[in-house]
Write a protein that holds these residues in place. Structure first.
Motif, PDB file in Angstrom:
ATOM      1  N   PHE A  51       4.419   7.853   0.334  1.00 42.26           N
ATOM      2  CA  PHE A  51       3.319   8.673  -0.156  1.00 42.26           C
ATOM      3  C   PHE A  51       2.948   8.331  -1.600  1.00 42.26           C
ATOM      4  O   PHE A  51       3.775   7.869  -2.384  1.00 42.26           O
ATOM      5  N   LEU A  52       1.688   8.598  -1.926  1.00 42.37           N
ATOM      6  CA  LEU A  52       1.231   8.447  -3.294  1.00 42.37           C
ATOM      7  C   LEU A  52       2.118   9.287  -4.200  1.00 42.37           C
ATOM      8  O   LEU A  52       2.481  10.408  -3.895  1.00 42.37           O
ATOM      9  N   LYS A  53       2.476   8.733  -5.358  1.00 40.44           N
ATOM     10  CA  LYS A  53       3.334   9.461  -6.287  1.00 40.44           C
ATOM     11  C   LYS A  53       2.675  10.768  -6.705  1.00 40.44           C
ATOM     12  O   LYS A  53       1.451  10.865  -6.783  1.00 40.44           O
ATOM     13  N   GLU A  54       3.503  11.733  -6.969  1.00 37.55           N
ATOM     14  CA  GLU A  54       2.978  13.039  -7.400  1.00 37.55           C
ATOM     15  C   GLU A  54       2.166  12.888  -8.665  1.00 37.55           C
ATOM     16  O   GLU A  54       2.515  12.110  -9.564  1.00 37.55           O
ATOM     17  N   TYR A  96       0.827  -1.207   0.000  1.00 38.17           N
ATOM     18  CA  TYR A  96       0.000   0.000   0.000  1.00 38.17           C
ATOM     19  C   TYR A  96       0.862   1.257   0.000  1.00 38.17           C
ATOM     20  O   TYR A  96       2.000   1.253   0.471  1.00 38.17           O
ATOM     21  N   GLU A  97       0.257   2.354  -0.504  1.00 39.91           N
ATOM     22  CA  GLU A  97       0.863   3.666  -0.356  1.00 39.91           C
ATOM     23  C   GLU A  97      -0.184   4.641   0.169  1.00 39.91           C
ATOM     24  O   GLU A  97      -1.396   4.417   0.047  1.00 39.91           O
ATOM     25  N   GLY A 142      -3.897   7.864  12.139  1.00 37.15           N
ATOM     26  CA  GLY A 142      -4.363   6.934  11.118  1.00 37.15           C
ATOM     27  C   GLY A 142      -4.372   7.564   9.751  1.00 37.15           C
ATOM     28  O   GLY A 142      -4.555   8.782   9.613  1.00 37.15           O
ATOM     29  N   GLY A 143      -4.151   6.754   8.740  1.00 37.03           N
ATOM     30  CA  GLY A 143      -4.150   7.249   7.367  1.00 37.03           C
ATOM     31  C   GLY A 143      -5.008   6.387   6.471  1.00 37.03           C
ATOM     32  O   GLY A 143      -5.490   5.325   6.877  1.00 37.03           O
ATOM     33  N   ILE A 144      -5.198   6.845   5.245  1.00 40.73           N
ATOM     34  CA  ILE A 144      -5.927   6.096   4.234  1.00 40.73           C
ATOM     35  C   ILE A 144      -4.920   5.653   3.177  1.00 40.73           C
ATOM     36  O   ILE A 144      -4.225   6.483   2.590  1.00 40.73           O
ATOM     37  N   VAL A 145      -4.847   4.355   2.959  1.00 33.34           N
ATOM     38  CA  VAL A 145      -3.883   3.815   2.002  1.00 33.34           C
ATOM     39  C   VAL A 145      -4.616   3.106   0.868  1.00 33.34           C
ATOM     40  O   VAL A 145      -5.775   2.689   1.010  1.00 33.34           O
TER      41      VAL A 145
END
Length: 291
Positions: A286-289, A68-69, A192-195
């Motif tokens: 992190f999600l790629k730019e 996941y990212e 917490g985060g969303i992946v």
């Protein structure tokens, strides 16, 4: 395209995702098959790679990072939002408060500690502040106060709405572990985060990231829009407590992590790796730019 989506029934998550799952915003052809679970169940589902998109603890993310990212939107970060270490003995609370970040006397090292899950960020912060408290019992977060009151555990680590109710039950705060983190790092606490699965097409990941941002912004602009939905999952929570919960965990970092949010998350990962608490990885967090 239908994607599986997991998040908790807590007010902060239902507030964030209401517009998305109820099509109050344009979902650009995407549909979501939603599962509701407590955070530690979501953590374990992420470790098994069961969901396309999921909420999880940042501590657990370190173990699920190969699959996941992290999305820019939907996270719970902030100041004054950390877990509390509590007990039913006022004298014990006062004594233990003196030892955050210090060596514990031997008489306290065997205290039985109730934690809301091995992979929760709360447990990670406990390890930073009180590394010698190793006699841990994993409990659903909503059971910790009762376990303190009946003597099953000596101290407990509480999260979510229990921050607002523990004193009414005759329990005492030992230490705010979020405050411990904030003073040590000058950063908000990444809870917490969303992946999203790395294996999904980049276009889909970018769309989901944008849609969650729009869902959060819709909720900010229309805070009462999802009241019935939020209340239906809030486990008989009083409305004022429900909105205190939302105000505590949903903020500008939920809409977009921003530089400060990213710095806090990277700092947590770096510190945890330095202490050997999480595995090494070459994967980006992190999600790629977006192109």
């Amino acid at each position: 395209m239908k994607l599986t989506l997991g998040f908790s029934p807590c007010p902060n998550d239902t507030f964030i995702f209401d517009a998305l799952i109820h099509h109050k915003i344009n979902t650009e052809g995407l549909e979501f098959d939603v599962e509701y679970h407590d955070v530690e169940t979501l953590n374990h589902k992420a470790l098994r790679g069961e969901l396309d998109i999921t909420k999880l603890s940042y501590h657990a993310f370190a173990y699920a990072i190969e699959q996941y990212e992290l999305l820019d939107s939907g996270s719970a970060l902030g100041f004054g939002v950390g877990p509390l270490l509590i007990t039913k003995e006022e004298s014990l609370a006062k004594d233990l408060a003196l030892y955050a970040g210090k060596d514990l006397p031997d008489k306290y090292k065997k205290l039985k500690v109730g934690v809301p899950g091995k992979y929760t960020t709360a447990n990670f912060l406990l390890g930073l502040a009180y590394p010698e408290l190793q006699n841990k019992v994993e409990l659903v977060f909503s059971e910790i106060e009762a376990s303190l009151l009946d003597g099953t555990i000596d101290v407990g680590l509480i999260i979510h709405e229990n921050r607002f109710t523990y004193q009414n039950k005759g329990l005492y705060k030992i230490h705010d572990l979020g405050d411990f983190w904030e003073k040590a790092t000058n950063s908000p606490i990444p809870l917490g985060g969303i992946v999203i699965k790395r294996s999904l097409p980049q276009e889909i990941k970018d769309i989901v990231n944008r849609l969650i941002h729009e869902s959060v912004e819709f909720a900010f602009a229309n805070p009462k829009s999802g009241i019935d939905y939020i209340r239906s999952h809030a486990q008989e929570m009083e409305e004022d407590v429900m909105y205190k919960h939302i105000e505590l965990y949903v903020n500008q970092h939920s809409s977009d992590l921003g530089p400060l949010g990213r710095k806090a998350i990277q700092s947590m990962f770096d510190k945890a790796r330095d202490l050997g608490l999480i595995p090494e990885t070459e994967k980006n967090i992190f999600l790629k730019e977006k192109k």
